[in-house]
Design an enzyme around this catalytic site. Structure first.
Site, PDB file in Angstrom:
ATOM      1  N   GLU A 174       0.819  -1.221   0.000  1.00 53.51           N
ATOM      2  CA  GLU A 174       0.000   0.000   0.000  1.00 53.51           C
ATOM      3  C   GLU A 174       0.851   1.268   0.000  1.00 53.51           C
ATOM      4  O   GLU A 174       0.384   2.345   0.326  1.00 53.51           O
ATOM      5  CB  GLU A 174      -0.964  -0.017   1.193  1.00 53.51           C
ATOM      6  CG  GLU A 174      -1.898  -1.206   1.202  1.00 53.51           C
ATOM      7  CD  GLU A 174      -3.227  -0.985   0.462  1.00 53.51           C
ATOM      8  OE1 GLU A 174      -3.777   0.114   0.531  1.00 53.51           O
ATOM      9  OE2 GLU A 174      -3.710  -1.946  -0.188  1.00 53.51           O
ATOM     10  N   HIS A 247      -4.235   1.409   7.562  1.00 49.51           N
ATOM     11  CA  HIS A 247      -2.855   1.745   7.163  1.00 49.51           C
ATOM     12  C   HIS A 247      -2.120   2.226   8.410  1.00 49.51           C
ATOM     13  O   HIS A 247      -2.723   2.829   9.306  1.00 49.51           O
ATOM     14  CB  HIS A 247      -2.828   2.899   6.145  1.00 49.51           C
ATOM     15  CG  HIS A 247      -3.289   2.526   4.772  1.00 49.51           C
ATOM     16  ND1 HIS A 247      -4.103   3.341   4.021  1.00 49.51           N
ATOM     17  CD2 HIS A 247      -3.035   1.452   4.007  1.00 49.51           C
ATOM     18  CE1 HIS A 247      -4.332   2.783   2.848  1.00 49.51           C
ATOM     19  NE2 HIS A 247      -3.703   1.621   2.817  1.00 49.51           N
ATOM     20  N   CYS A 369      -2.766  11.242   3.974  1.00 51.32           N
ATOM     21  CA  CYS A 369      -3.108  10.315   2.876  1.00 51.32           C
ATOM     22  C   CYS A 369      -3.038  11.008   1.530  1.00 51.32           C
ATOM     23  O   CYS A 369      -2.806  10.386   0.506  1.00 51.32           O
ATOM     24  CB  CYS A 369      -4.541   9.802   2.985  1.00 51.32           C
ATOM     25  SG  CYS A 369      -4.936   8.965   4.487  1.00 51.32           S
TER      26      CYS A 369
HETATM   27  O1  SUG Z   1      -7.773   2.831   0.477  1.00 46.36           O
HETATM   28  N1  SUG Z   1     -10.560   4.936   0.701  1.00 46.36           N
HETATM   29  C1  SUG Z   1      -9.121   4.765   0.740  1.00 46.36           C
HETATM   30  C2  SUG Z   1      -8.533   5.682   1.766  1.00 46.36           C
HETATM   31  C3  SUG Z   1      -7.025   5.697   1.700  1.00 46.36           C
HETATM   32  C4  SUG Z   1      -6.410   6.468   2.784  1.00 46.36           C
HETATM   33  N2  SUG Z   1      -4.991   6.452   2.633  1.00 46.36           N
HETATM   34  C5  SUG Z   1      -4.086   6.404   3.642  1.00 46.36           C
HETATM   35  N3  SUG Z   1      -4.434   6.097   4.861  1.00 46.36           N
HETATM   36  N4  SUG Z   1      -2.852   6.575   3.344  1.00 46.36           N
HETATM   37  C6  SUG Z   1      -8.761   3.313   1.041  1.00 46.36           C
HETATM   38  O2  SUG Z   1      -9.444   2.701   1.845  1.00 46.36           O
HETATM   39  C7  SUG Z   1     -12.767   4.629  -0.246  1.00 46.36           C
HETATM   40  C8  SUG Z   1     -13.407   4.483  -1.584  1.00 46.36           C
HETATM   41  C9  SUG Z   1     -14.872   4.189  -1.526  1.00 46.36           C
HETATM   42  O3  SUG Z   1     -15.329   3.619  -0.554  1.00 46.36           O
HETATM   43  O4  SUG Z   1     -15.527   4.521  -2.503  1.00 46.36           O
HETATM   44  C10 SUG Z   1     -11.283   4.399  -0.319  1.00 46.36           C
HETATM   45  O5  SUG Z   1     -10.787   3.800  -1.228  1.00 46.36           O
END
Ligand code: SUG
Length: 445
Positions: A174, A247, A369
């Protein structure tokens, strides 16, 4: 500019919506099928970039990937014209349509893992796009991310942009969300800290998936050619993952000689911290400062709700640090107190700023993020594509572009309308001209 850390923020794409696609991400599940506001989302992200730029921090952007990714629906057997592909997929399984429309590439902390040239044996900046193999909607990002990174960082004498690791669960990766670099100052060699959710030990989360594997972290450290004594690879606390910490950047954050973390961030946490401090001392001759929170001060639930540890820490030109928190940290009393503890502890943070990023937060993405950290020397800065470097003029152009191309309301069902797909394509086409990136690259043709 001398060597410094650039923040490459993801420009939030026009299809930003709440489809609840990320199992284990509490905000994504809670807000499923809520109405989103893509225009407000993109402007909130842009304001954050402007704030950092005004603070004197080196800022750049990564463009949104073209969505919907109809090629993916074609791979799954839908055929005909683009509008027919969309229509038949929508009539068959609307979740597939949500997957190819997701604007999740905005969270560029998941775009790649980056090691600065000073840490790498060949003295080049190394990038590995994350394969994002643990969620379907994100697993379709790496190919286009690779293409964009190879365009922006195209000079082979300075940059090595690897392909993503093979997209297989045991190698699930990730990106920078599970990677922190500690150093005295960004220009000096540092200790790269990789955190995985599942590996060789028997410990693993029970409720939610672990998205980063030990194998993947090891492979990245190896392919980046990191010097062995400058790498630490450690396991995340599985209880944290089960509480919604999908994460590591939802439970700890670092910058230069500072680490902030919850007491439940890592397995055998006292050993982990001692090891990091020992490596840091050996590498830099100075001390790593660690501020930790006990559950009595800040419950895991409050850490996840407030996204305190997804705050961004940046070093200003005067050597002091600013902590950029989501507005939620100002609203949740325990998180607010935590920011005061940081200011009161012995470290270089002397300023806390709360920013409204609610549109992104509602999908589980806070300030940290939304950006990919890339340390660049002066020469490397000259070698990147200059069109993505933030300026007041670019800010104005992007604000106008968002205003012209983005909707201010979107619900998941709107995604079945081909007219909306065309709006998204046109937006990316005109962005290519603003950023000076060939349309063929941004449209991924
Ligand atoms: O991968 N949300 C992302 C959020 C990422 C956050 N990034 C870090 N913590 N670095 C994920 O879960 C939600 C999309 C949706 O539900 O439509 C989403 O992909």
């Amino acid at each position: 500019m001398p060597t410094c850390e650039f923040n490459f923020d993801g420009l939030i794409g026009p299809s930003h919506n709440y489809a609840g696609l990320s199992f284990g991400n509490v905000a994504s599940s809670t807000n499923q099928y809520q109405q989103s506001n893509p225009k407000a989302a993109a402007l909130q992200g842009l304001q954050k970039m402007k704030f950092l730029h005004d603070l004197g921090i080196a800022q750049a952007i990564l463009p949104p990937l073209r969505r919907p990714r109809l090629e993916f629906l074609r791979e799954l057997g839908f055929s005909g014209s683009d509008s027919q592909v969309l229509e038949s997929a929508a009539n068959t399984n609307m979740t597939l349509v949500h997957q190819v429309y997701s604007a999740s590439n905005m969270w560029t902390a998941n775009a790649a893992t980056v090691s600065p040239s000073v840490d790498c044996e060949d003295s080049k900046v190394h990038f590995t796009p994350a394969n994002l193999a643990s969620t379907l909607h994100r697993s379709i990002e790496p190919e286009s991310t690779l293409r964009n990174l190879r365009f922006i960082f195209s000079d082979p004498s300075h940059f090595k942009v690897h392909p993503a690791l093979p997209s297989q669960t045991p190698l699930s990766d990730e990106g920078a969300a599970n990677h922190t670099r500690f150093c005295r100052t960004h220009s000096e060699q540092g200790v790269e800290f990789f955190v995985f959710g599942v590996g060789n030990s028997k410990l693993k989360p029970e409720k939610f998936p672990a998205r980063q594997t030990e194998l993947a972290s090891q492979a990245i450290a190896r392919r980046h050619g990191l010097k062995g004594d400058a790498v630490e690879i450690w396991q995340q606390n599985p209880n944290a993952i089960d509480a919604g910490v999908f994460h590591n950047d939802v439970i700890s954050v670092g910058n230069e000689d500072l680490l902030l973390c919850h007491e439940l961030a890592f397995v055998n946490q006292p050993d982990c911290i001692a090891k990091l401090q020992q490596r840091f001392r050996a590498k830099t001759g100075s001390e790593l400062k660690v501020v930790q929170w006990k559950s009595g001060e800040l419950q895991l639930r409050e850490a996840v709700q407030s996204y305190l540890f997804n705050s961004q820490i940046v070093t200003r030109a005067d050597g002091k640090m600013t902590l950029i928190c989501p507005l939620e940290c100002d609203e949740i009393p325990a998180a607010r107190r935590a920011t005061e503890k940081i200011l009161g502890a012995e470290n270089r943070v002397d300023q806390v700023q709360f920013l409204d990023l609610r549109q992104s937060m509602n999908n589980g993405g806070g300030p940290a993020c939304l950006r990919l950290r890339v340390v660049l020397t002066e020469e490397e800065q000259q070698a990147i594509h200059q069109g993505v470097i933030f300026s007041d003029d670019l800010f104005r152009q992007l604000a106008n572009w968002i205003d012209a191309h983005y909707r201010d309301t979107l619900i998941a069902d709107d995604l079945r309308d081909y007219q909306f797909a065309r709006e998204c394509f046109e937006a990316i086409e005109s962005l290519a001209d603003i950023l000076g990136i060939p349309r063929s690259v941004l449209l991924d043709e």
